[in-house]
Design an enzyme around this catalytic site. Sequence first.
Site, PDB file in Angstrom:
ATOM      1  NE  ARG A  48      -1.785   1.815   3.603  1.00 35.21           N
ATOM      2  CZ  ARG A  48      -1.562   1.165   4.735  1.00 35.21           C
ATOM      3  NH1 ARG A  48      -2.142  -0.010   4.941  1.00 35.21           N
ATOM      4  NH2 ARG A  48      -0.763   1.651   5.658  1.00 35.21           N
ATOM      5  CE1 TYR A 100     -17.497  11.204 -14.980  1.00 39.60           C
ATOM      6  CE2 TYR A 100     -16.233  11.323 -12.940  1.00 39.60           C
ATOM      7  CZ  TYR A 100     -17.003  10.600 -13.843  1.00 39.60           C
ATOM      8  OH  TYR A 100     -17.264   9.281 -13.597  1.00 39.60           O
ATOM      9  CG  ASP A 171     -10.153  15.563 -14.887  1.00 40.21           C
ATOM     10  OD1 ASP A 171      -9.484  14.906 -15.703  1.00 40.21           O
ATOM     11  OD2 ASP A 171     -11.162  15.102 -14.323  1.00 40.21           O
ATOM     12  CE  LYS A 196     -13.093   7.588 -18.075  1.00 39.72           C
ATOM     13  NZ  LYS A 196     -12.923   7.476 -16.636  1.00 39.72           N
TER      14      LYS A 196
END
Length: 392
Positions: A48, A100, A171, A196
């Site tokens: 992690r 978004y 973004d 994406k």
Amino acid sequence: MTILNETTAVRAGIDCDGLHGAVTPPLYLSSNYAFADFNQPRKYDYSRSGNPTRDLLAEALAELEQAAGGVVTSTGMSAVLLVTQLLPNQARVVAPHDCYGGTFRLFTTLHEKGQLQVDFVDQSDAAAVHQALQDRTDLLWIETPSNPLLRVVDVHALCEKAGPEVLKVVDNTFLSPALQQPITLGADLVVHSTTKYINGHSDVVGGAVLAKTAELAEQLTWWANCIGITAAPFDSLLTLRGLRTLNVRMKQHLENTEQILAFLQLHPAVEKIHYPGLEDHPGHAIAARQQHHFGAMLSFELKGGTEAVKSLVNNLKYFTLAESLGGVESLICHPATMTHAAMAPQAQREAGIKDNLIRLSVGIEQVDDLLADLELGLSRSQIQTVQQAVIK
């Protein structure tokens, strides 16, 4: 068209294995790592906190964005959430009114809980932005081109207006670092949904935040470990593999988009097209200056309303009705009922999201197939429109 840092993208992780000389990077699935000795941890101790495979991806993305460093997260939304951890309690955020849908939902929910104050502003309106920034602002959130209307704002001008005390975040999901590098325009942080274009194959969900300074990168790393939103090693490996074909994929995305755009401009079923590459687009000049190309996303308004939309999406073979974007496959989306469904009807209207708005993510298939698909779907949509008119 110029795509920057092509060599970096292609060679991301290649020939970095000093132990066995593997050409492609090894996958480190181990959740933990042995200490060298008592009280002597190695570079990695728990996955992690740090993982060699994930770090390769972070380093490649940082170089592509000309950043000092960054963090790879489990999803694009966890990347957005990570940014909010850098803010003081009850911070004030200025965000675009057409951001978004997931970002809109997160900011709105945190606002309602009293954890931050958010003002949604039309960032293409200079007077509105000026007014919004008069009050104390901790975070300026920028999305350009916007989702789904492809509005373009001047990143450099907005960052200059905000000033050095404001955390400026862009973004960059819609373009990827191949087509835009916000840090070079004045941003402090760049956010990606790596799901994406960066991964590009619609088989991994992920995100990233890249930082202008080493100090910001260290803060991001600390918080990502603290709240446990770092990406899994295997997801990182797949995304790294996708990144190596980003530039060659993007070239085909763009070539297909140009042909589809020309087709839509002449089709009688199309009422209006939203694409910054069009000279009459309000943000065309800005996009030409700050982007390396106008991108492979476009939206258009269809004649005939909701019934015509239903007919269009039900008569397509190569364009799949699905959310997300940036994969090798072509997708069609109805923002009002899909990506932006979390927005109240009034908020949708204010953002310009109409019931007849369609968004396309143009893939890399044979363009003749895509054009034939659209021709059939659009023609059927207009037959439906005529039939509805006769019934009325």
